[in-house]
Motif scaffolding. Sequence first.
Motif, short mmCIF file in Angstrom:
data_model
loop_
_atom_site.label_atom_id
_atom_site.label_comp_id
_atom_site.label_asym_id
_atom_site.label_seq_id
_atom_site.Cartn_x
_atom_site.Cartn_y
_atom_site.Cartn_z
N GLY A 139 -1.54 5.14 -3.53
CA GLY A 139 -1.39 3.73 -3.84
C GLY A 139 -2.17 3.34 -5.08
N ASP A 170 5.15 -0.33 -3.09
CA ASP A 170 4.69 -1.55 -2.44
C ASP A 170 5.28 -2.80 -3.10
N GLY A 183 5.75 1.67 1.10
CA GLY A 183 6.28 3.04 1.04
C GLY A 183 7.06 3.44 2.29
N ASP A 187 11.13 4.01 2.60
CA ASP A 187 11.56 5.33 3.10
C ASP A 187 12.58 5.14 4.23
N ASN A 278 6.54 10.69 1.80
CA ASN A 278 7.92 10.22 1.62
C ASN A 278 8.94 11.33 1.94
N ASP A 306 -4.42 8.11 3.66
CA ASP A 306 -5.88 8.24 3.77
C ASP A 306 -6.32 8.62 5.18
O1 KG4 Z 1 -3.23 7.86 -0.30
P1 KG4 Z 1 -3.04 6.53 0.30
O2 KG4 Z 1 -3.05 6.40 1.80
O3 KG4 Z 1 -4.10 5.51 -0.23
C1 KG4 Z 1 -4.58 5.54 -1.53
O4 KG4 Z 1 -5.49 6.36 -1.80
O5 KG4 Z 1 -4.03 4.78 -2.34
O6 KG4 Z 1 -1.66 5.98 -0.28
C2 KG4 Z 1 -1.14 4.75 0.11
C3 KG4 Z 1 0.19 4.56 -0.59
C4 KG4 Z 1 0.79 3.18 -0.37
O7 KG4 Z 1 1.15 2.65 -1.63
C5 KG4 Z 1 2.00 3.46 0.50
O8 KG4 Z 1 3.05 2.54 0.27
C6 KG4 Z 1 2.37 4.86 0.08
O9 KG4 Z 1 1.15 5.51 -0.10
N1 KG4 Z 1 3.17 5.55 1.10
C7 KG4 Z 1 4.44 5.93 0.93
C8 KG4 Z 1 4.88 6.47 2.17
N2 KG4 Z 1 3.84 6.39 3.05
C9 KG4 Z 1 2.80 5.82 2.38
N3 KG4 Z 1 5.23 5.85 -0.14
C10 KG4 Z 1 6.49 6.31 -0.02
N4 KG4 Z 1 7.00 6.81 1.13
C11 KG4 Z 1 6.23 6.92 2.23
N5 KG4 Z 1 6.75 7.42 3.37
#
Ligand code: KG4
Length: 343
Positions: A139, A170, A183, A187, A278, A306
């Motif tokens: 994110g 997002d 996300g 998906d 994803n 995370d």
């Molecule tokens: O790595 P993370 O949990 O937190 C950060 O370090 O930013 O990433 C969160 C991001 C969010 O923008 C969320 O929308 C995205 O990962 N995300 C996805 C999916 N699951 C989470 N994006 C696309 N498809 C998914 N299935």
Amino acid sequence: MIQPIVLGIETSCDETAIGIVRGRTLLANVIASSVEEHARFGGVVPEIASRAHLEAMLPSIQRAVTEAKISLKDIDAIAVTAGPGLVGALLVGVASASGLAQGLGRPLYGVNHLAAHVSVDYLTHDKPTDPTIALLVSGGHSSLLQVDDITGSITKLGATMDDAAGEAFDKIARLLALGFPGGPAIDREAQGGSPAAIDFPRGLTASQDWQTRPYEFSFSGLKTAVARYLENTPKFVRADVAASFQEAIVDVLLLKALAACKSTGINSLVIAGGVAANSRLRAVAADRCEKAGVELRIPAAGLCTDNGAMVAALGSLMLSSGRPATHGAFDADSSLKVEQVAL
Ligand code: KG4
Ligand code: ZN
């Protein structure tokens, strides 16, 4: 040989997450999220996140220890996310980890959140992945990395020039009224749509971009194109927009990641960070990597967003490779660079 037990604490954003590993074996992975408290604001509110971490910290540590069927004194080392992230949120984790390490008389590793995202793959695929190209898509960050040693040698090849990939998911989800975080919602929505329905732009893939910015990303043009499409198409099909937008992101991410593998001669790719959950990215990556002869590793879907296991995994790798623990008291570093694996 009995492997050491490492407890990892992650508080860089809205998840209070505690992971416990023994060597490369996951013993516990507890996540208390404040995501619902932020949902009505459409994004994470730092003050709310910090307070939620304070409330969730001790119960989460207790749950993790119970889940792992160990007692606190069995822990050999502690690792904590020192950055990057929201400074107030990080501080709760660092202060808690320091207190715990001091109380137990154990070493403490202040580690990089981004390197931890990549290192969690070691809990899913037990083969060492160094050297590897890593596509880190979350994110807050989207980067292409060359990882020669996950405990100490990471080189940034390129990164996003504007939005991170997850941020783009997002924002588009908000335009499509799909809620936050976007996300997972996109998906799901995209499952019912056609990825070829709308030809959205692929940022920084024109021929001159491959000369000057081969490993940089840009998603702002894509975001504008989707917004314009929605304005001009009153009867748009939401699933088609979601699938076509997702396809544009997936396409660019993989074009650039595989170009990095080719030009460095490293036939190994790790995809990490929240966006690695994803389903379309995972499927297209498997297909293209097979065709390109690149060995693909993506952590189990539940370990991409995370979590504390990723912090524990990196701590465990630091410990087993003889890296020194972080010396003395340290502060959180909200803008810690990806090249700095630990403090
Ligand atoms: O790595 P993370 O949990 O937190 C950060 O370090 O930013 O990433 C969160 C991001 C969010 O923008 C969320 O929308 C995205 O990962 N995300 C996805 C999916 N699951 C989470 N994006 C696309 N498809 C998914 N299935
Ligand atoms: Zn993250």
